[in-house]
Write a protein that holds these residues in place. Structure first.
Motif, PDB file in Angstrom:
ATOM      1  N   THR A  36      37.962  49.010  44.116  1.00 38.65           N
ATOM      2  CA  THR A  36      37.222  47.852  43.653  1.00 38.65           C
ATOM      3  C   THR A  36      38.161  46.934  42.878  1.00 38.65           C
ATOM      4  OG1 THR A  36      35.210  47.146  42.490  1.00 38.65           O
ATOM      5  CG2 THR A  36      36.526  48.873  41.432  1.00 38.65           C
ATOM      6  N   ASN A  38      38.625  45.266  39.651  1.00 38.38           N
ATOM      7  CA  ASN A  38      38.166  45.218  38.260  1.00 38.38           C
ATOM      8  C   ASN A  38      39.197  44.552  37.358  1.00 38.38           C
ATOM      9  OD1 ASN A  38      39.870  47.533  38.567  1.00 38.38           O
ATOM     10  ND2 ASN A  38      39.028  48.454  36.716  1.00 38.38           N
ATOM     11  N   PRO A 183      33.560  45.310  44.492  1.00 36.17           N
ATOM     12  CA  PRO A 183      32.144  45.623  44.304  1.00 36.17           C
ATOM     13  C   PRO A 183      31.904  46.412  43.010  1.00 36.17           C
ATOM     14  CG  PRO A 183      33.114  47.092  45.936  1.00 36.17           C
ATOM     15  CD  PRO A 183      34.163  46.069  45.609  1.00 36.17           C
ATOM     16  N   LEU A 185      30.825  49.100  40.362  1.00 32.60           N
ATOM     17  CA  LEU A 185      30.764  50.557  40.303  1.00 32.60           C
ATOM     18  C   LEU A 185      30.006  50.974  39.049  1.00 32.60           C
ATOM     19  CD1 LEU A 185      34.425  51.669  41.205  1.00 32.60           C
ATOM     20  CD2 LEU A 185      32.456  51.545  42.730  1.00 32.60           C
ATOM     21  N   ASN A 207      43.254  53.256  41.471  1.00 30.78           N
ATOM     22  CA  ASN A 207      42.562  51.975  41.574  1.00 30.78           C
ATOM     23  C   ASN A 207      43.110  50.975  40.555  1.00 30.78           C
ATOM     24  OD1 ASN A 207      39.998  50.381  42.546  1.00 30.78           O
ATOM     25  ND2 ASN A 207      39.984  50.247  40.322  1.00 30.78           N
TER      26      ASN A 207
END
Length: 216
Positions: A36, A38, A183, A185, A207
């Motif tokens: 993702t 972030n 997206p 989380l 990530n």
């Protein structure tokens, strides 16, 4: 929220790519393995770095891949020796292996155009009871999404831990919680590494490393 653009250094694959560039861009795409996005700013945060102490502000990117940091060494927010060791251990273990270059600044600068990037403090002043640490931007950077100087304040009395240093340092370079990610989380998703809330892991995780290296 509106969709905002990234800084020029951010690796993104968008739009139609000329055939001659396909091999290069595919290679970059393979390297981008983040689950993702972030990294501030995201579609969920707005694009302006907000200056001032506020535990509810989204955090900002730092303004350079060369990150100079200082650990408060006197006064109300002085770090004890074991807490200084914890900060160094977390930076060595989690952030030096990324594309960021961390340097200790023994002569910190607190005003002007070349302020020390991150100031670590020990203390609880201003922290809500629900938080063990907070990061905030003290001086805006050269763009609307980065910060020239950020403060990290973590409670003392045994709470100054490796995982909290990992978490708050992540905020100081722009990493957000899962509910700001795209997206989105769950904030406890283990793929967020030490950026989960509450913090469970010492590990920055793949990530977050991908997001850092793709930005800086």
């Amino acid at each position: 929220m509106s969709v905002f653009s990234r800084g020029p250094a951010r690796r993104r694959i968008t739009g139609v790519i000329a055939m001659a560039l396909v091999p290069l861009m595919v290679a970059v795409g393979v390297a981008w393995a983040a689950v993702t996005d972030n990294m501030f700013p995201t579609e969920s945060t707005g694009s302006n770095c907000m200056v001032g102490f506020n535990p509810n502000h989204p955090t900002c990117q730092t303004d350079n891949r060369e990150v100079y940091f200082y650990m408060d060494s006197n006064g109300e927010y002085e770090l004890e020796s074991e807490d200084q060791l914890t900060v160094n251990a977390a930076i060595d273990g989690e952030y030096r292996p990324t594309d960021l270059a961390f340097h200790y600044d023994s002569s910190p600068v607190f005003e002007g155009s070349a302020e020390t990037d991150i100031i670590y403090q020990e203390g609880s002043t201003g922290l809500p009871d629900s938080l063990d640490g907070v990061t905030w931007c003290n001086a805006g950077g050269g763009t609307r999404y980065n910060c020239d100087q950020q403060y990290i304040r973590i409670r003392g009395n045994g709470i100054y831990s490796y995982k909290l240093v990992c978490h708050e340092t992540g905020h100081a370079v722009g990493l957000e919680h899962g509910d700001y990610a795209i997206p989105m989380l769950n904030k406890t998703d283990s793929r967020l590494g030490c950026m989960t809330t509450p913090v469970q892991s010492n590990d920055l995780g793949s990530n977050n490393r991908e997001n850092i290296d793709g930005t800086y």
